[in-house]
Design a protein around this motif. Structure first.
Motif, mmCIF file in Angstrom:
data_model
loop_
_atom_site.group_PDB
_atom_site.id
_atom_site.type_symbol
_atom_site.label_atom_id
_atom_site.label_comp_id
_atom_site.label_asym_id
_atom_site.label_seq_id
_atom_site.Cartn_x
_atom_site.Cartn_y
_atom_site.Cartn_z
ATOM 1 N N ARG A 1 49.439 48.649 30.358
ATOM 2 C CA ARG A 1 48.669 49.855 30.006
ATOM 3 C C ARG A 1 47.181 49.623 29.861
ATOM 4 N N GLN A 2 46.774 48.385 29.609
ATOM 5 C CA GLN A 2 45.354 48.198 29.303
ATOM 6 C C GLN A 2 44.762 47.001 30.023
ATOM 7 N N ARG A 3 45.070 46.893 31.325
ATOM 8 C CA ARG A 3 44.514 45.769 32.082
ATOM 9 C C ARG A 3 43.789 46.304 33.310
ATOM 10 N N ILE A 4 42.688 45.681 33.658
ATOM 11 C CA ILE A 4 42.010 46.084 34.892
ATOM 12 C C ILE A 4 42.823 45.493 36.042
ATOM 13 N N ASN A 5 43.276 46.366 36.942
ATOM 14 C CA ASN A 5 44.239 45.886 37.934
ATOM 15 C C ASN A 5 43.697 45.825 39.365
ATOM 16 N N THR A 6 42.378 45.890 39.494
ATOM 17 C CA THR A 6 41.776 45.810 40.840
ATOM 18 C C THR A 6 40.395 45.163 40.772
ATOM 19 N N PHE A 7 39.999 44.540 41.900
ATOM 20 C CA PHE A 7 38.626 44.045 42.006
ATOM 21 C C PHE A 7 37.664 45.193 42.335
ATOM 22 N N PHE A 8 38.217 46.319 42.781
ATOM 23 C CA PHE A 8 37.388 47.349 43.398
ATOM 24 C C PHE A 8 36.987 48.436 42.407
ATOM 25 N N GLY A 9 36.237 49.434 42.927
ATOM 26 C CA GLY A 9 35.698 50.481 42.072
ATOM 27 C C GLY A 9 34.193 50.367 42.022
ATOM 28 N N GLN A 10 33.562 51.302 41.344
ATOM 29 C CA GLN A 10 32.103 51.310 41.192
ATOM 30 C C GLN A 10 31.387 51.165 42.536
ATOM 31 N N GLY A 11 31.814 52.007 43.483
ATOM 32 C CA GLY A 11 31.122 52.041 44.767
ATOM 33 C C GLY A 11 31.841 51.350 45.911
ATOM 34 N N THR A 12 32.924 50.640 45.629
ATOM 35 C CA THR A 12 33.645 49.942 46.705
ATOM 36 C C THR A 12 35.124 50.280 46.616
ATOM 37 N N VAL A 13 35.695 50.764 47.714
ATOM 38 C CA VAL A 13 37.082 51.238 47.667
ATOM 39 C C VAL A 13 37.962 50.430 48.615
ATOM 40 N N ALA A 14 39.137 50.014 48.092
ATOM 41 C CA ALA A 14 40.150 49.375 48.951
ATOM 42 C C ALA A 14 41.520 49.814 48.459
ATOM 43 N N HIS A 15 42.462 49.988 49.376
ATOM 44 C CA HIS A 15 43.849 50.305 49.029
ATOM 45 C C HIS A 15 44.739 49.344 49.811
ATOM 46 N N VAL A 16 45.156 48.246 49.189
ATOM 47 C CA VAL A 16 46.009 47.307 49.929
ATOM 48 C C VAL A 16 47.469 47.721 49.786
ATOM 49 N N SER A 17 48.282 47.324 50.737
ATOM 50 C CA SER A 17 49.725 47.611 50.662
ATOM 51 C C SER A 17 50.375 46.638 49.673
ATOM 52 N N LEU A 18 51.263 47.199 48.839
ATOM 53 C CA LEU A 18 51.960 46.352 47.862
ATOM 54 C C LEU A 18 53.475 46.576 47.951
ATOM 55 N N ALA A 19 53.898 47.143 49.078
ATOM 56 C CA ALA A 19 55.331 47.452 49.234
ATOM 57 C C ALA A 19 56.172 46.191 49.041
ATOM 58 N N ASP A 20 55.715 45.089 49.610
ATOM 59 C CA ASP A 20 56.410 43.804 49.462
ATOM 60 C C ASP A 20 55.446 42.828 48.809
ATOM 61 N N PRO A 21 55.426 42.802 47.490
ATOM 62 C CA PRO A 21 54.369 42.047 46.799
ATOM 63 C C PRO A 21 54.543 40.528 46.835
ATOM 64 N N ILE A 22 55.734 40.079 47.217
ATOM 65 C CA ILE A 22 56.020 38.636 47.194
ATOM 66 C C ILE A 22 56.145 38.126 48.624
ATOM 67 N N CYS A 23 55.613 36.927 48.865
ATOM 68 C CA CYS A 23 55.648 36.351 50.208
ATOM 69 C C CYS A 23 57.063 35.843 50.525
ATOM 70 N N ALA A 24 57.657 36.371 51.586
ATOM 71 C CA ALA A 24 59.039 36.004 51.943
ATOM 72 C C ALA A 24 59.131 34.532 52.355
ATOM 73 N N GLU A 25 58.098 34.025 53.032
ATOM 74 C CA GLU A 25 58.137 32.635 53.506
ATOM 75 C C GLU A 25 58.041 31.658 52.331
ATOM 76 N N LEU A 26 57.137 31.948 51.387
ATOM 77 C CA LEU A 26 57.045 31.077 50.206
ATOM 78 C C LEU A 26 58.335 31.151 49.395
ATOM 79 N N THR A 27 58.963 32.324 49.365
ATOM 80 C CA THR A 27 60.236 32.477 48.644
ATOM 81 C C THR A 27 61.283 31.529 49.216
ATOM 82 N N GLN A 28 61.332 31.437 50.529
ATOM 83 C CA GLN A 28 62.318 30.547 51.173
ATOM 84 C C GLN A 28 62.097 29.097 50.773
ATOM 85 N N LEU A 29 60.824 28.669 50.807
ATOM 86 C CA LEU A 29 60.515 27.266 50.502
ATOM 87 C C LEU A 29 60.760 26.961 49.022
#
Ligand SMILES: CSC[C@H]1O[C@H](OP(=O)(O)O)[C@H](O)[C@@H]1O
Ligand SMILES: Nc1ncnc2[nH]cnc12
Length: 288
Positions: A112-140
């Protein structure tokens, strides 16, 4: 990318790593403030690594006080493109027992009270987070964890949803039942916004949840206390070190590609040319 360092975030109970050669400490300042502690780089199992204790080496930062943006940015400054995160978690599922380990593949964010992005204040980005974990690293990581835990009759669960609360208090019984109803399998206080920010910084991210307790929902098991969780954490931390060595051995000759590595290129909306010189500098670091 072959020789980029592997980032390691140590959570509760994992405050340093053993056996590091060519050890160097880095006192970094980032555009987002100071990281939780000094970052420590070196070689482990022949692989370049950078380690950071999430709560500081003396565990003095609450989950809400961890400077998540500075931490992720500092790893990025040191060239990290793959991040292994270690965390203590509670179990919200009958079949996930204390001392088991879980590699989640999804998150529910209840912070509830954490800054959750690097962006804002004049710079906008919307990254995809549908799959937040790397499948390849998960395998290893999964292969390394399985071979370690199998020998001790402990179980690894691959996949599952980690629900992140603000804390620092543990959940009420009502919340714990509610979270189970939402389909969450494990609960913790730190992987959000860490995983979000890793994605904005184009780093492949995987998390190993080391189960310490059954939170507060279980009819026969005691409700979690810090004391109880820490006792199980201590039993887990030796396994965490072994698993770390196992996964690094598997990363010796490869750095897996990940959809995270192009996430910001795809998600950045504001043109670089319209940013201030200062902003453009840190955005370009994230884009590397
Ligand atoms: C000491 S138990 C509660 C504490 O442990 C977890 O932290 P981390 O993910 O850094 O291992 C949990 O999220 C709480 O912060
Ligand atoms: N039950 C729990 N809730 C939140 N964070 C935890 N870390 C370890 N156990 C936990």
């Amino acid at each position: 990318m072959q020789n980029t360092p592997i980032g390691i975030i140590g959570g509760s109970g994992l405050y340093q790593i053993e056996g590091l050669s060519e050890r160097q400490e880095h006192d970094l300042v980032t555009p987002f403030g100071q990281p939780s502690d000094r970052l420590v780089s070196g070689k482990l199992a022949g692989v370049p690594v950078v380690f950071l204790a999430r709560h500081g080496q003396t565990h003095h930062l609450l989950p809400s006080e961890v400077p998540y943006r500075a931490n992720i940015y500092a790893f990025k400054q040191l060239g990290v493109k793959h991040l292994l995160s270690f965390s203590a978690v509670g179990s919200l599922s009958e079949d996930i027992a204390p001392l088991d380990m879980v590699i989640p593949d999804q998150y529910i964010d209840m912070t509830r009270q954490r800054i959750n992005t690097f962006f804002g204040q004049g710079t906008v980005a919307h990254v995809s987070l549908a799959d937040p974990i790397c499948a390849e690293l998960t395998q290893l990581l999964g292969a390394a964890a399985e071979s370690c835990l199998d020998q001790q009759g402990l179980r690894l669960h691959v996949g599952g949803t980690y629900l992140c609360i603000e804390g620092p208090q543990f959940s009420t019984r009502a919340e714990s039942h509610w979270f189970r109803g939402l389909g969450a399998n494990i609960i913790g206080m730190t992987n959000m916004p860490e995983a979000r920010l890793a994605r904005e910084a184009q780093m492949a991210y995987v998390s190993l949840g080391m189960v310490t307790d059954y939170d507060a929902w279980h009819p026969r098991e005691q409700a979690v206390t810090a004391d109880y969780a820490i006792k199980n954490l201590m039993k887990n931390s030796e396994n965490a070190q072994k698993i770390l060595m196992g996964v690094l051995a598997r990363l010796q000759n490869q750095r897996p590609d990940s959809l995270a590595h192009t996430a910001l290129q795809q998600g950045l909306v504001t043109p670089l040319s319209s940013m201030s010189v200062d902003t453009r500098k840190w955005v370009e670091v994230l884009l590397q």
